[in-house]
Design an enzyme around this catalytic site. Structure first.
Site, PDB file in Angstrom:
ATOM      1  N   GLU A  32      59.755   7.659  63.467  1.00 53.35           N
ATOM      2  CA  GLU A  32      58.847   7.663  62.321  1.00 53.35           C
ATOM      3  C   GLU A  32      59.466   6.916  61.144  1.00 53.35           C
ATOM      4  OE1 GLU A  32      56.464   8.154  60.383  1.00 53.35           O
ATOM      5  OE2 GLU A  32      55.019   9.640  61.085  1.00 53.35           O
ATOM      6  N   ASN A 118      55.948  14.225  53.605  1.00 53.08           N
ATOM      7  CA  ASN A 118      55.744  13.489  54.849  1.00 53.08           C
ATOM      8  C   ASN A 118      55.923  11.994  54.699  1.00 53.08           C
ATOM      9  OD1 ASN A 118      53.819  12.029  56.862  1.00 53.08           O
ATOM     10  ND2 ASN A 118      54.068  14.063  57.764  1.00 53.08           N
ATOM     11  N   GLU A 142      60.410  20.123  63.858  1.00 57.22           N
ATOM     12  CA  GLU A 142      60.582  19.023  62.903  1.00 57.22           C
ATOM     13  C   GLU A 142      60.984  19.532  61.524  1.00 57.22           C
ATOM     14  OE1 GLU A 142      57.157  16.505  62.839  1.00 57.22           O
ATOM     15  OE2 GLU A 142      57.353  15.938  64.935  1.00 57.22           O
ATOM     16  N   ASN A 176      48.589  12.240  55.071  1.00 58.17           N
ATOM     17  CA  ASN A 176      49.716  11.695  55.819  1.00 58.17           C
ATOM     18  C   ASN A 176      50.160  10.366  55.207  1.00 58.17           C
ATOM     19  OD1 ASN A 176      51.476  10.897  58.025  1.00 58.17           O
ATOM     20  ND2 ASN A 176      50.441  12.437  59.267  1.00 58.17           N
ATOM     21  N   ASP A 229      48.142   7.776  60.954  1.00 59.15           N
ATOM     22  CA  ASP A 229      49.414   8.325  60.479  1.00 59.15           C
ATOM     23  C   ASP A 229      49.943   7.363  59.428  1.00 59.15           C
ATOM     24  OD1 ASP A 229      51.976   9.443  60.198  1.00 59.15           O
ATOM     25  OD2 ASP A 229      52.111   9.994  62.294  1.00 59.15           O
TER      26      ASP A 229
END
Length: 301
Positions: A32, A118, A142, A176, A229
């Site tokens: 990510e 995030n 996570e 997000n 995302d």
């Protein structure tokens, strides 16, 4: 599987038909948050469940940048070239200074801890905007399982001169990825609430930026495979979004121009490389790159 899915003739101008999607890293648990550093020609990204941050360079490939990452997720650069990171474990947004020390920019609001920051972007005025869904406190995978203390999952703004974060958007289920248009007059935010509630639409919303806040929120685009995302704008205002089947590219008017098909679920993307025309893609267990005919809004800032 063909690499490209053309939906609109304009997409042809954003890709190279002879380009190859290359896997340049693998073996991650959930990759990510990619961010490119032009001065060092380096990509940093998170491997969230593995509790580490990774570095990629053309010379050395993938190496460990930070062994104990506090479950880092989204990353960005500020105007001074410093790393700004969302940490699920700390439930905070932190900045890595040039000497390697870390400064906590935000970890609470009115005495209550944030959920699990995030993704993050820094506006040209130095203000820091970030999303705060609950993914990092839903389990111990996570982050650290905990009950939320905030009343919802919001989009927040930290003033350029520091101070407490302020909520700017409060009606998302799970906000997000986020990014600004090239002139920063628009803020795009991904709604990923369908990850746990199929009744939540998989949409990207757009807002008009006014001063220190936003107004006139509306749906910009629908992701037809999976959910949005990480998102990025290019220099011409096209929006590039992660999705279950790859990368979806939308014109500024919201038209789906086409897709870059990727063999794993895509989590996030960023532009980089020596000329800014490489698209780096974090996708589940792998890191990919493909040459495109576009560069990030604000490149090479």
């Amino acid at each position: 599987m063909t690499l490209y899915d053309l939906r609109d003739p304009r997409f042809a101008g954003l890709i190279h038909r002879n380009a190859q999607l290359r896997q340049i890293g693998s073996g991650f648990e959930w990759a990510e948050g990619p961010v490119w550093f032009p001065l060092s020609q380096m990509l940093l990204f998170s491997d969230i469940p593995a509790h580490r941050m990774m570095r990629w360079t053309a010379e050395s490939g993938c190496t460990i940048f930070r062994e104990d990452s506090d479950y880092s997720n989204g990353n960005t650069r500020d105007p001074q070239g410093r790393l700004v990171t969302c940490h699920h474990g700390l439930r905070a947004v932190c900045r890595t200074e040039h000497d390697g020390s870390r400064t906590v920019l935000a970890d609470s609001y009115q005495g209550k801890r944030l959920n699990s920051p995030n993704d993050v972007v820094v506006r040209s005025d130095g203000s820091v905007w970030f999303t705060d869904p609950t993914y990092g406190i839903l389990s111990d995978l996570e982050g650290y399982r905990a009950d939320p203390e905030q009343r919802g999952s919001y989009v927040w703004r930290i003033p350029a001169d520091g101070g407490a974060p302020q909520p700017v958007i409060t009606d998302f289920t799970q906000p997000n990825g986020l990014c600004f248009s090239p002139d920063e007059s628009l803020l795009y935010v991904a709604e990923s609430g369908s990850s746990h509630d199929p009744g939540v639409p998989s949409v990207i919303r757009v807002f008009d930026v006014q001063g220190d806040g936003v107004t006139n929120g509306r749906d910009f685009a629908v992701i037809d495979r999976g959910l949005p995302d990480g998102i990025r704008c290019d220099t011409n205002g096209n929006l590039w979004s992660s999705a279950a089947d790859g990368v979806h590219v939308f014109a500024p008017d919201g038209t789906l121009l086409g897709k870059i098909n990727v063999p794993e679920v895509v989590s996030n993307i960023c532009f980089g490389g020596p000329r800014g025309n490489r698209l780096f893609i974090t996708a589940t267990t792998s890191l990919y790159v493909v040459a495109v005919n576009a560069a990030a809004a604000g490149w090479p800032g």
